[in-house]
Design an enzyme around this catalytic site. Structure first.
Site, PDB file in Angstrom:
ATOM      1  N   THR A 130       0.823  -1.212   0.000  1.00  0.00           N
ATOM      2  CA  THR A 130       0.000   0.000   0.000  1.00  0.00           C
ATOM      3  C   THR A 130       0.858   1.262   0.000  1.00  0.00           C
ATOM      4  O   THR A 130       1.957   1.267   0.599  1.00  0.00           O
ATOM      5  CB  THR A 130      -0.902   0.009   1.255  1.00  0.00           C
ATOM      6  OG1 THR A 130      -1.463   1.314   1.421  1.00  0.00           O
ATOM      7  CG2 THR A 130      -0.134  -0.338   2.525  1.00  0.00           C
ATOM      8  N   ASP A 131       0.333   2.317  -0.597  1.00  0.00           N
ATOM      9  CA  ASP A 131       1.054   3.596  -0.574  1.00  0.00           C
ATOM     10  C   ASP A 131       1.161   4.155   0.844  1.00  0.00           C
ATOM     11  O   ASP A 131       1.958   5.063   1.103  1.00  0.00           O
ATOM     12  CB  ASP A 131       0.393   4.625  -1.515  1.00  0.00           C
ATOM     13  CG  ASP A 131      -1.059   4.949  -1.185  1.00  0.00           C
ATOM     14  OD1 ASP A 131      -1.609   4.403  -0.201  1.00  0.00           O
ATOM     15  OD2 ASP A 131      -1.657   5.754  -1.927  1.00  0.00           O
ATOM     16  N   GLU A 132       0.376   3.584   1.769  1.00  0.00           N
ATOM     17  CA  GLU A 132       0.416   4.099   3.145  1.00  0.00           C
ATOM     18  C   GLU A 132       1.749   3.827   3.833  1.00  0.00           C
ATOM     19  O   GLU A 132       2.069   4.476   4.833  1.00  0.00           O
ATOM     20  CB  GLU A 132      -0.727   3.511   3.976  1.00  0.00           C
ATOM     21  CG  GLU A 132      -2.074   3.935   3.443  1.00  0.00           C
ATOM     22  CD  GLU A 132      -3.208   3.768   4.432  1.00  0.00           C
ATOM     23  OE1 GLU A 132      -2.938   3.650   5.636  1.00  0.00           O
ATOM     24  OE2 GLU A 132      -4.358   3.760   3.985  1.00  0.00           O
ATOM     25  N   TYR A 156      -2.033   0.016  10.998  1.00  0.00           N
ATOM     26  CA  TYR A 156      -2.193  -0.728   9.739  1.00  0.00           C
ATOM     27  C   TYR A 156      -0.970  -0.531   8.847  1.00  0.00           C
ATOM     28  O   TYR A 156      -0.364  -1.492   8.364  1.00  0.00           O
ATOM     29  CB  TYR A 156      -3.466  -0.272   9.010  1.00  0.00           C
ATOM     30  CG  TYR A 156      -3.444  -0.617   7.543  1.00  0.00           C
ATOM     31  CD1 TYR A 156      -3.490  -1.941   7.119  1.00  0.00           C
ATOM     32  CD2 TYR A 156      -3.326   0.382   6.566  1.00  0.00           C
ATOM     33  CE1 TYR A 156      -3.429  -2.270   5.764  1.00  0.00           C
ATOM     34  CE2 TYR A 156      -3.273   0.068   5.223  1.00  0.00           C
ATOM     35  CZ  TYR A 156      -3.322  -1.259   4.824  1.00  0.00           C
ATOM     36  OH  TYR A 156      -3.249  -1.576   3.492  1.00  0.00           O
ATOM     37  N   LYS A 160       1.940  -3.238   7.472  1.00  0.00           N
ATOM     38  CA  LYS A 160       2.259  -3.515   6.061  1.00  0.00           C
ATOM     39  C   LYS A 160       3.735  -3.206   5.779  1.00  0.00           C
ATOM     40  O   LYS A 160       4.409  -3.949   5.067  1.00  0.00           O
ATOM     41  CB  LYS A 160       1.361  -2.691   5.137  1.00  0.00           C
ATOM     42  CG  LYS A 160      -0.091  -3.132   5.117  1.00  0.00           C
ATOM     43  CD  LYS A 160      -0.285  -4.548   4.567  1.00  0.00           C
ATOM     44  CE  LYS A 160      -0.062  -4.633   3.072  1.00  0.00           C
ATOM     45  NZ  LYS A 160      -0.369  -6.011   2.559  1.00  0.00           N
TER      46      LYS A 160
HETATM   47  O1  DAU Z   1      -4.022   4.112   0.418  1.00  0.00           O
HETATM   48  C1  DAU Z   1      -4.345   2.742   0.279  1.00  0.00           C
HETATM   49  C2  DAU Z   1      -5.164   2.321   1.468  1.00  0.00           C
HETATM   50  O2  DAU Z   1      -6.438   2.858   1.304  1.00  0.00           O
HETATM   51  C3  DAU Z   1      -5.241   0.826   1.661  1.00  0.00           C
HETATM   52  O3  DAU Z   1      -3.965   0.307   1.880  1.00  0.00           O
HETATM   53  C4  DAU Z   1      -6.128   0.520   2.860  1.00  0.00           C
HETATM   54  O4  DAU Z   1      -6.256  -0.857   3.023  1.00  0.00           O
HETATM   55  C5  DAU Z   1      -7.483   1.135   2.670  1.00  0.00           C
HETATM   56  O5  DAU Z   1      -8.235   0.961   3.853  1.00  0.00           O
HETATM   57  C6  DAU Z   1      -7.368   2.607   2.326  1.00  0.00           C
HETATM   58  O6  DAU Z   1      -7.066   3.394   3.497  1.00  0.00           O
HETATM   59  P1  DAU Z   1      -7.870   4.705   3.847  1.00  0.00           P
HETATM   60  O7  DAU Z   1      -7.806   4.955   5.293  1.00  0.00           O
HETATM   61  O8  DAU Z   1      -7.438   5.823   2.937  1.00  0.00           O
HETATM   62  O9  DAU Z   1      -9.365   4.220   3.367  1.00  0.00           O
HETATM   63  P2  DAU Z   1     -10.807   4.564   3.926  1.00  0.00           P
HETATM   64  O10 DAU Z   1     -11.765   4.130   2.867  1.00  0.00           O
HETATM   65  O11 DAU Z   1     -11.011   4.083   5.297  1.00  0.00           O
HETATM   66  O12 DAU Z   1     -10.821   6.147   3.973  1.00  0.00           O
HETATM   67  C7  DAU Z   1     -10.575   6.940   2.830  1.00  0.00           C
HETATM   68  C8  DAU Z   1     -10.507   8.365   3.304  1.00  0.00           C
HETATM   69  O13 DAU Z   1     -11.805   8.771   3.725  1.00  0.00           O
HETATM   70  C9  DAU Z   1      -9.598   8.598   4.495  1.00  0.00           C
HETATM   71  O14 DAU Z   1      -8.990   9.868   4.386  1.00  0.00           O
HETATM   72  C10 DAU Z   1     -10.539   8.563   5.686  1.00  0.00           C
HETATM   73  C11 DAU Z   1     -11.814   9.150   5.113  1.00  0.00           C
HETATM   74  N1  DAU Z   1     -13.078   8.671   5.677  1.00  0.00           N
HETATM   75  C12 DAU Z   1     -13.296   7.323   5.736  1.00  0.00           C
HETATM   76  C13 DAU Z   1     -14.484   6.832   6.254  1.00  0.00           C
HETATM   77  C14 DAU Z   1     -14.730   5.348   6.358  1.00  0.00           C
HETATM   78  C15 DAU Z   1     -14.032   9.592   6.084  1.00  0.00           C
HETATM   79  O15 DAU Z   1     -13.843  10.821   5.990  1.00  0.00           O
HETATM   80  N2  DAU Z   1     -15.213   9.102   6.582  1.00  0.00           N
HETATM   81  C16 DAU Z   1     -15.468   7.762   6.696  1.00  0.00           C
HETATM   82  O16 DAU Z   1     -16.555   7.400   7.188  1.00  0.00           O
END
Ligand code: DAU
Length: 354
Positions: A130-132, A156, A160
């Site tokens: 992941t880019d993270e 997380y 990774k």
């Molecule tokens: O960058 C790649 C990564 O992207 C993957 O390695 C991870 O497995 C994957 O979970 C994802 O991480 P994020 O934390 O970026 O994904 P998430 O969909 O949880 O959130 C995307 C963005 O949206 C992040 O800045 C947090 C924000 N968010 C997320 C949720 C669930 C909100 O603002 N509100 C929310 O309810």
């Protein structure tokens, strides 16, 4: 002709990988390994991929005896390692599972590969990452490259990065043929609704608000899962070893912009509930929330000729339509109720209105 062990094969990206390989590499033998009770992994995701040349094994990558037995009995020559705990919020709520699956599980696979392959060069261990791992690139979008130092900031991302370090160490110490891909955020069918896009789709369809953490100005890069899987295949088939490629679109998108675009599509599909953007609200920020991920993905374009087939709007539209056409998917993956309870608890803790 390869015999491929796909870990996490019944998850969101894993099952898309299985579909791609069944369609485009029909002579490869696939051994799909998945716990099937972890978050996101379900046989429903693998429907239509069965038949000769594909075996599904229910099991844990951290089970040393099982993994060793699979390597030997199935004569595995390739590993596509996708099994992982993946949700940042969950890693904040409970990091232990991330260390166990992502670090210990990767080590178990590497040990089996080292021992059973015993220096055979016609093998490959591909680590899907992941880019993270490159950390928050900040408001100035200080771009990371494949050889930038890791700087993970969530449990997380740290798990990774630890796994990636282990993979690299097996290459350097024992010459294990390895490769890496570091992807940005994915979207597409069958993604667990803990993640932003399906979370917002499902909440919007049930008339709930759409909670953005903090100011919603965090920047992510978004890639359709099929494009990610095509990139993995391209890296896997590239000659050489130790290769690593960042995977993603060139441009980033603010979360607020992403959710607004999704709302515009929802307005077209469900005009009676328009404007969906009126449901966007701001809630307490994720602890330690990274502002910007930005890993330049030009090397994979220049060296392997990979390009995404979907732009962001096409990817959002295809994803939304899939959830609209598969309203029973949550029930079929068997965690609808559990998930809703989990989200409500989490969301309440984040200061949302529920
Ligand atoms: O960058 C790649 C990564 O992207 C993957 O390695 C991870 O497995 C994957 O979970 C994802 O991480 P994020 O934390 O970026 O994904 P998430 O969909 O949880 O959130 C995307 C963005 O949206 C992040 O800045 C947090 C924000 N968010 C997320 C949720 C669930 C909100 O603002 N509100 C929310 O309810």
């Amino acid at each position: 002709m390869r015999t491929v062990l796909i870990t996490g094969a019944a998850g969101f990206i894993g099952s898309a990988m299985v579909r791609l390989l069944r369609a485009e590499r029909p002579d490869w033998r696939l051994v799909s390994l998945d716990r099937l009770h972890g978050v996101g992994g379900s046989t429903a995701n693998l429907e239509g991929t069965g038949g000769e040349g594909h075996r599904l094994v229910r099991g844990d990558i951290a089970d040393e005896a099982l993994v060793r037995e699979l390597f030997e009995a199935e004569a595995i020559d390739t590993v596509l390692h996708l099994a992982a705990e993946t949700h940042v919020d969950r890693s904040i709520a409970g990091p232990g599972a991330f260390v166990r699956s992502n670090v210990l599980g990767t080590w178990v696979l590497l040990e089996a590969a080292r021992q059973v392959w015993a220096g055979d060069r016609a093998t490959r261990f591909h680590q899907v990452s992941t880019d993270e791992v490159f950390g928050d690139r900040g408001q100035d979008s200080n771009v990371a490259h494949e050889d930038s130092a890791f700087a993970p900031r969530s449990p997380y991302a740290a798990s990774k990065a630890s796994a990636d370090h282990l993979v690299r160490s097996y290459q350097h110490t024992w010459g294990l043929p390895v490769s890496f891909s570091w992807s940005c955020n994915n979207l597409g069918p069958r993604q667990h609704p803990e993640k932003l896009v399906p979370f917002c789709i499902l909440r919007a369809l049930s008339g709930q608000d759409l909670p953005l953490y903090g100011d919603g100005r965090q920047i992510r890069r978004w890639l359709h899962v099929e494009d990610h899987c095509r990139a993995i295949l391209a890296v896997l088939e590239a000659p050489g070893q130790g290769l690593g490629y960042a995977v993603g679109p060139l441009d980033g998108t603010e979360n607020l912009d992403l959710v607004r675009r999704l709302c515009s599509l929802l307005d077209l599909r469900r005009p009676a509930a328009a404007p969906h953007a009126a449901r966007i609200c701001h809630v307490a920020d994720r602890p330690g929330h990274d502002r910007v991920y930005h890993t330049a993905a030009d090397r994979i374009r220049a060296e392997l000729g990979w390009e995404p087939r979907y732009n962001l709007d096409q990817a959002l539209e295809q994803t939304l339509d899939w959830y609209l056409e598969n309203p029973d998917w949550l029930a079929r993956v068997g965690r609808g109720e559990d998930f809703r309870r989990w989200v409500e608890a989490w969301y309440a803790g984040r200061g949302g209105a529920g």
